[in-house]
Design a protein around this motif. Structure first.
Motif, PDB file in Angstrom:
ATOM      1  N   LYS A  23      40.747  38.763 -19.129  1.00 46.13           N
ATOM      2  CA  LYS A  23      40.022  39.664 -18.246  1.00 46.13           C
ATOM      3  C   LYS A  23      40.768  40.993 -18.096  1.00 46.13           C
ATOM      4  O   LYS A  23      40.170  42.071 -18.157  1.00 46.13           O
ATOM      5  N   GLY A  64      26.498  50.641 -21.604  1.00 48.15           N
ATOM      6  CA  GLY A  64      27.014  49.290 -21.715  1.00 48.15           C
ATOM      7  C   GLY A  64      26.946  48.678 -23.097  1.00 48.15           C
ATOM      8  O   GLY A  64      27.947  48.181 -23.623  1.00 48.15           O
ATOM      9  N   ILE A  76      30.054  47.531 -25.556  1.00 43.99           N
ATOM     10  CA  ILE A  76      30.239  46.149 -25.994  1.00 43.99           C
ATOM     11  C   ILE A  76      30.386  46.072 -27.510  1.00 43.99           C
ATOM     12  O   ILE A  76      31.251  45.364 -28.035  1.00 43.99           O
ATOM     13  N   LYS A  77      29.564  46.835 -28.210  1.00 43.45           N
ATOM     14  CA  LYS A  77      29.645  46.808 -29.673  1.00 43.45           C
ATOM     15  C   LYS A  77      30.996  47.294 -30.168  1.00 43.45           C
ATOM     16  O   LYS A  77      31.588  46.728 -31.079  1.00 43.45           O
ATOM     17  N   SER A 132      33.096  37.091 -24.840  1.00 45.49           N
ATOM     18  CA  SER A 132      31.699  36.892 -24.451  1.00 45.49           C
ATOM     19  C   SER A 132      31.215  38.208 -23.848  1.00 45.49           C
ATOM     20  O   SER A 132      31.842  38.751 -22.939  1.00 45.49           O
ATOM     21  N   GLU A 133      30.118  38.710 -24.396  1.00 42.08           N
ATOM     22  CA  GLU A 133      29.692  40.072 -24.081  1.00 42.08           C
ATOM     23  C   GLU A 133      29.374  40.280 -22.607  1.00 42.08           C
ATOM     24  O   GLU A 133      29.551  41.364 -22.074  1.00 42.08           O
ATOM     25  N   GLY A 134      28.917  39.217 -21.954  1.00 41.01           N
ATOM     26  CA  GLY A 134      28.583  39.328 -20.537  1.00 41.01           C
ATOM     27  C   GLY A 134      29.765  39.777 -19.688  1.00 41.01           C
ATOM     28  O   GLY A 134      29.591  40.468 -18.683  1.00 41.01           O
ATOM     29  N   SER A 135      30.986  39.405 -20.128  1.00 39.12           N
ATOM     30  CA  SER A 135      32.185  39.753 -19.361  1.00 39.12           C
ATOM     31  C   SER A 135      32.366  41.256 -19.241  1.00 39.12           C
ATOM     32  O   SER A 135      32.916  41.737 -18.253  1.00 39.12           O
ATOM     33  N   TYR A 155      30.107  43.441 -18.745  1.00 45.59           N
ATOM     34  CA  TYR A 155      29.337  43.923 -17.587  1.00 45.59           C
ATOM     35  C   TYR A 155      30.047  43.610 -16.280  1.00 45.59           C
ATOM     36  O   TYR A 155      29.998  44.392 -15.337  1.00 45.59           O
ATOM     37  N   THR A 156      30.707  42.459 -16.239  1.00 44.12           N
ATOM     38  CA  THR A 156      31.428  42.134 -15.000  1.00 44.12           C
ATOM     39  C   THR A 156      32.615  43.089 -14.802  1.00 44.12           C
ATOM     40  O   THR A 156      32.892  43.501 -13.685  1.00 44.12           O
ATOM     41  N   ARG A 207      31.195  46.422 -13.610  1.00 48.04           N
ATOM     42  CA  ARG A 207      30.839  46.410 -12.186  1.00 48.04           C
ATOM     43  C   ARG A 207      32.084  46.488 -11.309  1.00 48.04           C
ATOM     44  O   ARG A 207      32.098  47.132 -10.270  1.00 48.04           O
ATOM     45  N   ARG A 208      33.121  45.794 -11.757  1.00 47.06           N
ATOM     46  CA  ARG A 208      34.355  45.785 -10.977  1.00 47.06           C
ATOM     47  C   ARG A 208      34.965  47.184 -10.896  1.00 47.06           C
ATOM     48  O   ARG A 208      35.315  47.658  -9.814  1.00 47.06           O
ATOM     49  N   LYS A 212      32.965  49.487  -8.715  1.00 44.75           N
ATOM     50  CA  LYS A 212      33.165  49.244  -7.275  1.00 44.75           C
ATOM     51  C   LYS A 212      34.467  49.830  -6.791  1.00 44.75           C
ATOM     52  O   LYS A 212      34.567  50.284  -5.661  1.00 44.75           O
ATOM     53  N   PHE A 257      21.421  43.730 -17.519  1.00 40.47           N
ATOM     54  CA  PHE A 257      21.186  42.741 -18.574  1.00 40.47           C
ATOM     55  C   PHE A 257      19.840  42.950 -19.255  1.00 40.47           C
ATOM     56  O   PHE A 257      19.704  42.718 -20.459  1.00 40.47           O
ATOM     57  N   SER A 282      25.751  35.412 -27.458  1.00 37.48           N
ATOM     58  CA  SER A 282      26.940  36.277 -27.416  1.00 37.48           C
ATOM     59  C   SER A 282      27.252  36.776 -26.000  1.00 37.48           C
ATOM     60  O   SER A 282      28.377  37.194 -25.742  1.00 37.48           O
ATOM     61  N   LEU A 283      26.278  36.692 -25.083  1.00 39.98           N
ATOM     62  CA  LEU A 283      26.563  37.106 -23.698  1.00 39.98           C
ATOM     63  C   LEU A 283      27.458  36.103 -22.990  1.00 39.98           C
ATOM     64  O   LEU A 283      28.262  36.485 -22.129  1.00 39.98           O
ATOM     65  N   GLY A 284      27.326  34.840 -23.345  1.00 44.27           N
ATOM     66  CA  GLY A 284      28.065  33.810 -22.614  1.00 44.27           C
ATOM     67  C   GLY A 284      27.178  33.210 -21.543  1.00 44.27           C
ATOM     68  O   GLY A 284      26.062  33.683 -21.309  1.00 44.27           O
ATOM     69  N   ILE A 327      29.260  34.296 -16.069  1.00 48.69           N
ATOM     70  CA  ILE A 327      29.103  35.707 -15.703  1.00 48.69           C
ATOM     71  C   ILE A 327      29.000  35.847 -14.181  1.00 48.69           C
ATOM     72  O   ILE A 327      29.659  36.699 -13.568  1.00 48.69           O
ATOM     73  N   GLU A 333      32.318  35.406 -12.502  1.00 49.51           N
ATOM     74  CA  GLU A 333      33.177  36.594 -12.615  1.00 49.51           C
ATOM     75  C   GLU A 333      32.706  37.690 -11.668  1.00 49.51           C
ATOM     76  O   GLU A 333      33.513  38.372 -11.036  1.00 49.51           O
ATOM     77  N   LEU A 334      31.388  37.847 -11.555  1.00 51.81           N
ATOM     78  CA  LEU A 334      30.851  38.872 -10.660  1.00 51.81           C
ATOM     79  C   LEU A 334      31.150  38.536  -9.213  1.00 51.81           C
ATOM     80  O   LEU A 334      31.472  39.408  -8.409  1.00 51.81           O
ATOM     81  N   THR A 336      34.734  39.196  -7.822  1.00 51.98           N
ATOM     82  CA  THR A 336      34.949  40.571  -7.359  1.00 51.98           C
ATOM     83  C   THR A 336      34.370  40.717  -5.965  1.00 51.98           C
ATOM     84  O   THR A 336      34.998  41.250  -5.059  1.00 51.98           O
ATOM     85  N   GLU A 371      35.932  41.286  -1.719  1.00 48.69           N
ATOM     86  CA  GLU A 371      35.562  42.251  -0.682  1.00 48.69           C
ATOM     87  C   GLU A 371      35.136  41.548   0.596  1.00 48.69           C
ATOM     88  O   GLU A 371      35.518  41.919   1.688  1.00 48.69           O
TER      89      GLU A 371
END
Lengths: 106, 185
Positions: free
Chosen positions: A7, A25, A29-30, A39-42, A44-45, A48-49, A52, B29, B49-51, B56, B59-60, B63, B67
């Motif tokens: 991470k 985004g 990722i690419k 994992s591509e979703g990470s 986005y997390t 966002r972090r 913020k 997404f 590939s997103l997982g 997800i 992980e969100l 964070t 807070e």
């Protein structure tokens, strides 16, 4: 690989890329998955972090193909944070490298 | 799993987040799926590939929770501090006040005793001057003994007073720290 470690490194990758130019985004990722497997979703997390925490801002930009894209732009705080992170990472890898060299010398 | 399944599952896991937050995440997404499709990828490929949505969401939320915990903590500490102040007030009123006044009284009595023990030597002296005919050496010695013990009581009273003041100011400081909500100094 350790999830926490991954991470952190992923965060560094995102910041390094955003330091060069603004990305949306998918493009980001690419760029990353070209070099390392994640994992591509990470991504986005991570985005966002750092959003913020005020390390980046977003803006929408029309594109010729498909819907408008959300671009991420690194703020000055983000640049400062990147410098910190870079230094920590370099120290860390230098340490690991020297440990591995010691091992092979023995 | 296709796009809809993925987004639905993700929404379920994101229930704890604010609706605005959820919307933004889902939008991200959706955009991702659109771009992937434009590149000719199937939903299955994109999802793979997103997982996992759960991963997800975790992980969100880590964070987000960070807070939330901070906010709760400050609210709680405010409430807790009020409780501590009320508690301290009653604790001091019921348990600390009585003994403190008692100890202070004993110390005052010690000072008064010490003073009068020493002072009576002067009275004995004055008596000797005024009525030398009724003066007995025995009385003088008794007086001197009392005056001597008076001096000792002075020393003891002084020591106890200092100790009590030190203890008392420490206790006041402890109260203030507690009320301010700081933990151990």
């Amino acid at each position: 690989m350790n999830a926490q470690f991954k991470k952190g490194v992923l965060e560094l990758c995102v910041l390094v890329l955003l330091d060069k130019q603004d990305f949306y985004g998918y493009e980001l990722i690419k760029r990353i998955t070209n070099k390392i497997e994640i994992s591509e979703g990470s991504v986005y997390t991570v985005l966002r972090r750092i959003l913020k925490q005020g390390y980046c801002t977003t803006y929408l930009k029309e594109s010729t193909e498909g819907p408008s894209r959300k671009y991420y732009h690194l703020t000055d705080e983000g640049k400062g944070y990147l410098l910190e992170l870079k230094e920590a990472y370099e120290n860390f890898t230098r340490g690991v490298d020297s440990l591995m060299k010691e091992e092979s010398n023995e | 799993m296709n796009k809809l399944d993925f987004l639905k599952e993700l929404t379920v896991y994101l229930q704890d987040l604010s609706s605005q937050e959820q919307e933004e995440i889902i939008q991200d997404f959706e955009e991702h799926f659109e771009m992937g499709r434009a590149e000719g990828k199937t939903d299955e490929e994109i999802v793979r590939s997103l997982g996992s949505p759960q991963q997800i969401a975790n992980e969100l939320q880590s964070t987000q929770q960070f807070e939330k915990v901070q906010v709760n903590h400050s609210e709680q500490s405010h409430l807790r501090r009020t409780g501590i102040i009320i508690g301290l007030f009653f604790f001091n009123l019921i348990i600390v006040l009585g003994p403190s006044v008692g100890i202070a009284g004993i110390i005052l009595a010690a000072w008064v005793t010490a003073f009068s023990f020493v002072a009576q030597l002067l009275i004995a002296g004055v008596q000797w001057i005024i009525h030398p005919e009724s003066f007995y050496l025995f009385e003088l010695f008794t007086s001197i003994t009392f005056a001597g013990s008076g001096l000792f009581i002075f020393i003891a009273a002084n020591y106890i007073t200092n100790a009590f003041i030190r203890l008392f100011s420490k206790y006041i400081g402890f109260n203030v720290r507690l009320a301010k909500g700081e933990s151990h100094s």
